[in-house]
Write a protein that holds these residues in place. Structure first.
Motif, short mmCIF file in Angstrom:
data_model
loop_
_atom_site.label_atom_id
_atom_site.label_comp_id
_atom_site.label_asym_id
_atom_site.label_seq_id
_atom_site.Cartn_x
_atom_site.Cartn_y
_atom_site.Cartn_z
N VAL A 166 0.84 -1.20 0.00
CA VAL A 166 0.00 0.00 0.00
C VAL A 166 0.87 1.25 0.00
CG1 VAL A 166 -1.69 1.32 1.31
CG2 VAL A 166 -1.96 -1.15 1.08
N ALA A 167 1.93 1.24 0.81
CA ALA A 167 2.83 2.39 0.87
C ALA A 167 3.49 2.63 -0.49
CB ALA A 167 3.89 2.17 1.94
N LEU A 168 3.92 1.56 -1.14
CA LEU A 168 4.55 1.71 -2.45
C LEU A 168 3.55 2.19 -3.50
CD1 LEU A 168 6.78 -1.49 -2.50
CD2 LEU A 168 7.50 0.86 -2.08
N ALA A 169 2.31 1.70 -3.39
CA ALA A 169 1.28 2.15 -4.34
C ALA A 169 1.00 3.64 -4.19
CB ALA A 169 0.01 1.34 -4.14
N LEU A 170 1.02 4.12 -2.96
CA LEU A 170 0.80 5.55 -2.73
C LEU A 170 1.98 6.39 -3.22
CD1 LEU A 170 -0.78 5.48 0.87
CD2 LEU A 170 -1.94 5.78 -1.33
N ALA A 171 3.13 5.76 -3.36
CA ALA A 171 4.32 6.49 -3.84
C ALA A 171 4.41 6.55 -5.35
CB ALA A 171 5.59 5.85 -3.27
N VAL A 172 3.50 5.86 -6.05
CA VAL A 172 3.58 5.84 -7.51
C VAL A 172 3.36 7.23 -8.10
CG1 VAL A 172 2.45 4.98 -9.59
CG2 VAL A 172 2.96 3.41 -7.73
N LEU A 173 2.35 7.95 -7.66
CA LEU A 173 2.07 9.27 -8.20
C LEU A 173 3.22 10.25 -7.94
CD1 LEU A 173 0.19 11.18 -9.67
CD2 LEU A 173 -0.96 11.66 -7.49
N PRO A 174 3.73 10.35 -6.69
CA PRO A 174 4.90 11.22 -6.51
C PRO A 174 6.09 10.80 -7.37
CG PRO A 174 3.95 10.65 -4.39
CD PRO A 174 3.25 9.81 -5.41
N GLY A 175 6.25 9.48 -7.59
CA GLY A 175 7.35 9.02 -8.44
C GLY A 175 7.18 9.48 -9.87
N TYR A 176 5.96 9.41 -10.37
CA TYR A 176 5.71 9.88 -11.74
C TYR A 176 5.97 11.38 -11.86
CZ TYR A 176 3.12 11.62 -15.74
OH TYR A 176 2.77 12.29 -16.87
#
Length: 300
Positions: A166-176
């Motif tokens: 879940v934490a990694l999924a939430l980091a996808v948008l900031p990563g993009y």
């Protein structure tokens, strides 16, 4: 004694060859496909030409040499129109933004619903979106890298619980957003540079700034999801570096070290070491002009 015998005849010196013409012949395909001198400069750098070696071609740097190559390249009467990239750039960008929003929405929805398959959904979404640059700069789909990323995320989720995914999924948008912003700033820096060393000196702070912003966002996502920071943040940084190296890797040269780092992350507590190794590679690789401009056959 005749006049001809009195005057010594000096042998006529042959004119020196044209080294730029020879270079143009060697890289004709690159020069003909380039839409501006920056692409030629990046391509020459990718082939090992530096500002120092540009002096052999009677130029102070690679950029001025690229400008002469661009000017001397024969082209058709129809000028290359910049409208084609502008028309096709918006829809893919919107799709990638949608892909970046999707993992967090899916994972939060599955977690709120209490479904048992929230963990696998998070693993699949993160592996697909966080490292997804499309094809590499060499034009190939990095299937092995995506498979290893999925395995690394899945194995970490199995060991530390669904909150990690879940934490990694939430980091996808900031990563993009961090990757897109960094790419835009690096290309702007490239357009304003006049030497490879000058570009490298300005590109490193841009990269470190983007990495710092993403690391802070990943830590915030881990705290929001209740995941352990020591496990979530190094893995998130590893995936972010994977994304950057795959999308900016000249001729796909970074696929092997990326795959090796992702394989190392399968070892428990080795994600931080894998991320540190990729960080060293990224600092060196992303400081090159060829990492930020399309080069000849490398266009996806």
């Amino acid at each position: 004694m005749s006049v001809e015998e009195a005057v010594p005849v000096t042998p006529r010196r042959r004119p020196a060859g044209d080294p730029v013409k020879a270079l143009l012949h060697r890289h004709r395909a690159l020069c003909e496909r380039a839409v501006d001198p920056l692409e030629i400069a990046a391509g020459l750098e990718a082939h090992g030409l530096t500002d120092r070696t540009a002096a052999r071609f009677r130029h102070r740097d690679v950029f001025s040499l690229a400008e002469e190559l661009y000017a001397r390249t024969p082209r058709g009467d129809a000028p290359p129109g910049p409208a084609r990239p502008a028309r096709t750039a918006a829809p893919p960008a919107m799709r990638r933004l949608g892909y970046a929003l999707l993992p967090g929405a899916l994972v939060l929805g599955a977690s709120a619903a209490g479904v048992a398959w929230a963990g696998p959904v998070a693993v699949a979404a993160v592996a697909a979106a966080l490292v997804w640059p499309g094809r590499t700069a060499g034009g190939r789909f990095p299937g092995l890298a995506h498979l290893l990323a999925a395995l690394a995320v899945g194995w970490a989720t199995y060991r530390h619980g669904a909150v990690l995914a879940v934490a990694l999924a939430l980091a996808v948008l900031p990563g993009y957003l961090a990757a897109a912003g960094y790419a835009a700033l690096a290309r702007r820096r490239l357009a304003g540079s006049r030497a490879l060393e000058e570009f490298a000196a300005g590109a490193r702070p841009l990269f470190l700034g983007a990495l710092t912003l993403f690391t802070a966002a990943a830590a915030g996502a881990a705290a929001l999801a209740g995941a352990p920071l020591a496990e979530a943040v190094p893995l998130a940084v590893l995936l972010f570096l994977t994304r950057l190296l795959l999308s900016h890797g000249a001729r796909g040269a970074h696929r092997r070290p990326v795959a090796a780092a992702l394989a190392l992350a399968l070892v428990p507590a080795a994600a931080a070491a894998a991320a540190a190794g990729l960080l060293v590679l990224a600092v060196l690789a992303l400081s090159r002009a060829s990492a930020h401009a399309p080069v000849g056959d490398d266009r996806p």
